[in-house]
Design a protein around this motif. Structure first.
Motif, PDB file in Angstrom:
ATOM      1  N   LEU A   1      -3.940  60.054  60.743  1.00 52.03           N
ATOM      2  CA  LEU A   1      -4.631  61.041  59.920  1.00 52.03           C
ATOM      3  C   LEU A   1      -5.617  60.438  58.921  1.00 52.03           C
ATOM      4  O   LEU A   1      -6.573  61.105  58.523  1.00 52.03           O
ATOM      5  CB  LEU A   1      -3.599  61.886  59.153  1.00 52.03           C
ATOM      6  CG  LEU A   1      -2.706  62.791  59.999  1.00 52.03           C
ATOM      7  CD1 LEU A   1      -1.590  63.394  59.140  1.00 52.03           C
ATOM      8  CD2 LEU A   1      -3.530  63.897  60.657  1.00 52.03           C
ATOM      9  N   SER A   2      -5.353  59.209  58.498  1.00 56.19           N
ATOM     10  CA  SER A   2      -6.173  58.608  57.445  1.00 56.19           C
ATOM     11  C   SER A   2      -6.983  57.434  57.976  1.00 56.19           C
ATOM     12  O   SER A   2      -6.419  56.360  58.231  1.00 56.19           O
ATOM     13  CB  SER A   2      -5.278  58.143  56.290  1.00 56.19           C
ATOM     14  OG  SER A   2      -6.029  57.408  55.349  1.00 56.19           O
TER      15      SER A   2
ATOM     16  N   TYR B   1      -9.904  76.835  58.185  1.00 51.44           N
ATOM     17  CA  TYR B   1      -8.628  76.216  57.865  1.00 51.44           C
ATOM     18  C   TYR B   1      -8.827  75.114  56.827  1.00 51.44           C
ATOM     19  O   TYR B   1      -9.819  74.384  56.871  1.00 51.44           O
ATOM     20  CB  TYR B   1      -8.000  75.600  59.113  1.00 51.44           C
ATOM     21  CG  TYR B   1      -7.309  76.577  60.033  1.00 51.44           C
ATOM     22  CD1 TYR B   1      -7.564  77.938  59.960  1.00 51.44           C
ATOM     23  CD2 TYR B   1      -6.400  76.129  60.979  1.00 51.44           C
ATOM     24  CE1 TYR B   1      -6.943  78.831  60.815  1.00 51.44           C
ATOM     25  CE2 TYR B   1      -5.764  77.015  61.839  1.00 51.44           C
ATOM     26  CZ  TYR B   1      -6.050  78.370  61.756  1.00 51.44           C
ATOM     27  OH  TYR B   1      -5.437  79.248  62.594  1.00 51.44           O
ATOM     28  N   THR B   2      -7.867  74.985  55.922  1.00 56.38           N
ATOM     29  CA  THR B   2      -7.858  73.834  55.028  1.00 56.38           C
ATOM     30  C   THR B   2      -7.388  72.606  55.820  1.00 56.38           C
ATOM     31  O   THR B   2      -6.923  72.730  56.960  1.00 56.38           O
ATOM     32  CB  THR B   2      -6.906  74.056  53.848  1.00 56.38           C
ATOM     33  OG1 THR B   2      -5.563  74.144  54.352  1.00 56.38           O
ATOM     34  CG2 THR B   2      -7.274  75.327  53.089  1.00 56.38           C
ATOM     35  N   ARG B   3      -7.477  71.441  55.188  1.00 53.04           N
ATOM     36  CA  ARG B   3      -7.054  70.220  55.885  1.00 53.04           C
ATOM     37  C   ARG B   3      -5.583  70.289  56.267  1.00 53.04           C
ATOM     38  O   ARG B   3      -5.208  69.940  57.375  1.00 53.04           O
ATOM     39  CB  ARG B   3      -7.305  69.000  54.995  1.00 53.04           C
ATOM     40  CG  ARG B   3      -6.827  67.685  55.609  1.00 53.04           C
ATOM     41  CD  ARG B   3      -7.224  66.498  54.771  1.00 53.04           C
ATOM     42  NE  ARG B   3      -6.678  65.261  55.295  1.00 53.04           N
ATOM     43  CZ  ARG B   3      -7.179  64.573  56.302  1.00 53.04           C
ATOM     44  NH1 ARG B   3      -8.268  65.020  56.920  1.00 53.04           N
ATOM     45  NH2 ARG B   3      -6.625  63.451  56.713  1.00 53.04           N
ATOM     46  N   TRP B   4      -4.735  70.778  55.344  1.00 52.96           N
ATOM     47  CA  TRP B   4      -3.309  70.819  55.638  1.00 52.96           C
ATOM     48  C   TRP B   4      -2.978  71.876  56.683  1.00 52.96           C
ATOM     49  O   TRP B   4      -2.078  71.691  57.491  1.00 52.96           O
ATOM     50  CB  TRP B   4      -2.517  71.053  54.354  1.00 52.96           C
ATOM     51  CG  TRP B   4      -2.599  69.877  53.438  1.00 52.96           C
ATOM     52  CD1 TRP B   4      -3.216  69.810  52.218  1.00 52.96           C
ATOM     53  CD2 TRP B   4      -2.079  68.563  53.688  1.00 52.96           C
ATOM     54  NE1 TRP B   4      -3.122  68.543  51.698  1.00 52.96           N
ATOM     55  CE2 TRP B   4      -2.422  67.763  52.578  1.00 52.96           C
ATOM     56  CE3 TRP B   4      -1.365  67.992  54.742  1.00 52.96           C
ATOM     57  CZ2 TRP B   4      -2.075  66.421  52.479  1.00 52.96           C
ATOM     58  CZ3 TRP B   4      -1.017  66.653  54.663  1.00 52.96           C
ATOM     59  CH2 TRP B   4      -1.366  65.880  53.539  1.00 52.96           C
ATOM     60  N   GLN B   5      -3.704  72.985  56.671  1.00 54.83           N
ATOM     61  CA  GLN B   5      -3.520  73.982  57.721  1.00 54.83           C
ATOM     62  C   GLN B   5      -3.909  73.422  59.080  1.00 54.83           C
ATOM     63  O   GLN B   5      -3.231  73.674  60.088  1.00 54.83           O
ATOM     64  CB  GLN B   5      -4.346  75.231  57.414  1.00 54.83           C
ATOM     65  CG  GLN B   5      -3.775  76.144  56.350  1.00 54.83           C
ATOM     66  CD  GLN B   5      -4.679  77.331  56.072  1.00 54.83           C
ATOM     67  OE1 GLN B   5      -5.907  77.188  55.970  1.00 54.83           O
ATOM     68  NE2 GLN B   5      -4.080  78.506  55.969  1.00 54.83           N
ATOM     69  N   THR B   6      -4.998  72.672  59.116  1.00 52.44           N
ATOM     70  CA  THR B   6      -5.439  72.066  60.375  1.00 52.44           C
ATOM     71  C   THR B   6      -4.391  71.100  60.905  1.00 52.44           C
ATOM     72  O   THR B   6      -4.073  71.084  62.100  1.00 52.44           O
ATOM     73  CB  THR B   6      -6.770  71.329  60.167  1.00 52.44           C
ATOM     74  OG1 THR B   6      -7.747  72.244  59.682  1.00 52.44           O
ATOM     75  CG2 THR B   6      -7.256  70.706  61.468  1.00 52.44           C
ATOM     76  N   VAL B   7      -3.829  70.288  59.999  1.00 54.21           N
ATOM     77  CA  VAL B   7      -2.798  69.329  60.411  1.00 54.21           C
ATOM     78  C   VAL B   7      -1.555  70.052  60.915  1.00 54.21           C
ATOM     79  O   VAL B   7      -1.026  69.730  61.990  1.00 54.21           O
ATOM     80  CB  VAL B   7      -2.441  68.395  59.232  1.00 54.21           C
ATOM     81  CG1 VAL B   7      -1.206  67.554  59.576  1.00 54.21           C
ATOM     82  CG2 VAL B   7      -3.611  67.487  58.897  1.00 54.21           C
ATOM     83  N   ALA B   8      -1.096  71.052  60.158  1.00 51.77           N
ATOM     84  CA  ALA B   8       0.168  71.715  60.490  1.00 51.77           C
ATOM     85  C   ALA B   8       0.054  72.625  61.701  1.00 51.77           C
ATOM     86  O   ALA B   8       0.996  72.711  62.509  1.00 51.77           O
ATOM     87  CB  ALA B   8       0.656  72.513  59.281  1.00 51.77           C
ATOM     88  N   GLU B   9      -1.088  73.317  61.872  1.00 57.78           N
ATOM     89  CA  GLU B   9      -1.191  74.348  62.901  1.00 57.78           C
ATOM     90  C   GLU B   9      -1.993  73.923  64.125  1.00 57.78           C
ATOM     91  O   GLU B   9      -1.942  74.599  65.152  1.00 57.78           O
ATOM     92  CB  GLU B   9      -1.824  75.607  62.299  1.00 57.78           C
ATOM     93  CG  GLU B   9      -0.990  76.202  61.173  1.00 57.78           C
ATOM     94  CD  GLU B   9      -1.606  77.467  60.599  1.00 57.78           C
ATOM     95  OE1 GLU B   9      -2.341  78.156  61.336  1.00 57.78           O
ATOM     96  OE2 GLU B   9      -1.360  77.760  59.409  1.00 57.78           O
TER      97      GLU B   9
END
Length: 255
Positions: free
Chosen positions: A86-87, A160-168
């Motif tokens: 991710l980073s 989507y936010t970054r965390w939404q993109t990661v989670a969903e």
């Protein structure tokens, strides 16, 4: 008989043929009986180990170490793999060191581990954690980085936010690769359990059963230990494959 059932039985042909050849070799003296004991002797040893509880104590010790090393290595691998995937900054910082680390043979760590942690259970669990860590990191990182660009573009368009993109988006897409890493970690940690018990000999375990048989030249005990190791590995593999099929069906319904 249904084709699927026939396929299962075909897998038993080679083991049954091997046992038949083993029995014939021992019965007709094709091989020195000291080196290849008859199947009946191994069965008698198996009954002795089971009825006395020796097998269950050894197997419980080995499985406890395997579970501890697998869980520690898998959790650490998931975190490290996710950070690498991710980073980009973390990947540039840690990636080269990890890629160097994973090239070192697992058994090359034993002298260092034995000096730092001794020969007890802690040293064995550390060794097993290393065995489980690498496949989880590699597959988790590759799964995250392999997320289809089209899915990421859809997430961006949908706001989507970054965390939404990661989670969903990212994690669901990476799940098959992550599961492959966890599956490999389970198998590798079991194989490493036997190696650790054989090389770090303090304590009880199924690997120590092999050592005892070898030291006393009891081939019946050695062969019994090998059969147990193979059966446990087969059970782990079958369980992981069944879970993988369930995961595949669940992902298919969720898609």
């Amino acid at each position: 008989m249904r084709p699927r059932s026939a396929g299962r039985w075909r897998g038993a042909v080679l083991p049954l043929a091997a046992v038949a050849l083993w029995w014939l070799s021992a019965r007709h003296g094709w091989v020195d009986s000291v080196l290849l004991v008859p199947p009946g002797t191994v069965l008698a040893t198996a009954w002795e180990q089971i009825s006395a509880g020796t097998l269950w104590r050894a197997l419980a010790a080995s499985l406890a170490r395997e579970a501890a090393g697998f869980l520690i290595g898998t959790l650490g691998g998931l975190v490290l793999g996710a950070l690498l995937g991710l980073s980009p900054w973390f990947g540039r910082l840690v990636g080269p060191s990890f890629h160097t680390f994973k090239q070192i043979s697992l058994f090359a760590w034993i002298p260092l581990i034995s000096v730092w942690f001794g020969l007890g259970d802690v040293a064995k669990v550390v060794f097993l954690s290393l065995a489980a860590l690498v496949p989880v990191v590699v597959n988790t990182c590759d799964g995250i980085r392999g997320t289809p660009p089209a899915l990421l573009e859809v997430a961006r368009v949908c706001g989507y936010t970054r965390w939404q993109t990661v989670a969903e988006v990212v994690l669901p897409a990476a799940l098959p690769a992550i599961f492959t890493g966890v599956y490999l970690a389970l198998i590798y940690s079991w194989l490493a359990t036997i190696g650790a018990e054989y090389l770090l000999v303090a304590g009880r375990g199924i690997g120590n059963t092999l050592i005892e048989g070898s030291e006393h030249f009891r081939m019946d005990l050695v062969l019994f230990g090998m059969v147990v190791i193979g059966l446990v590995g087969w059970a782990m593999n079958a369980s992981a494959r069944a879970l993988e099929r369930r995961l595949g069906r669940w992902l298919g319904r969720a898609a």
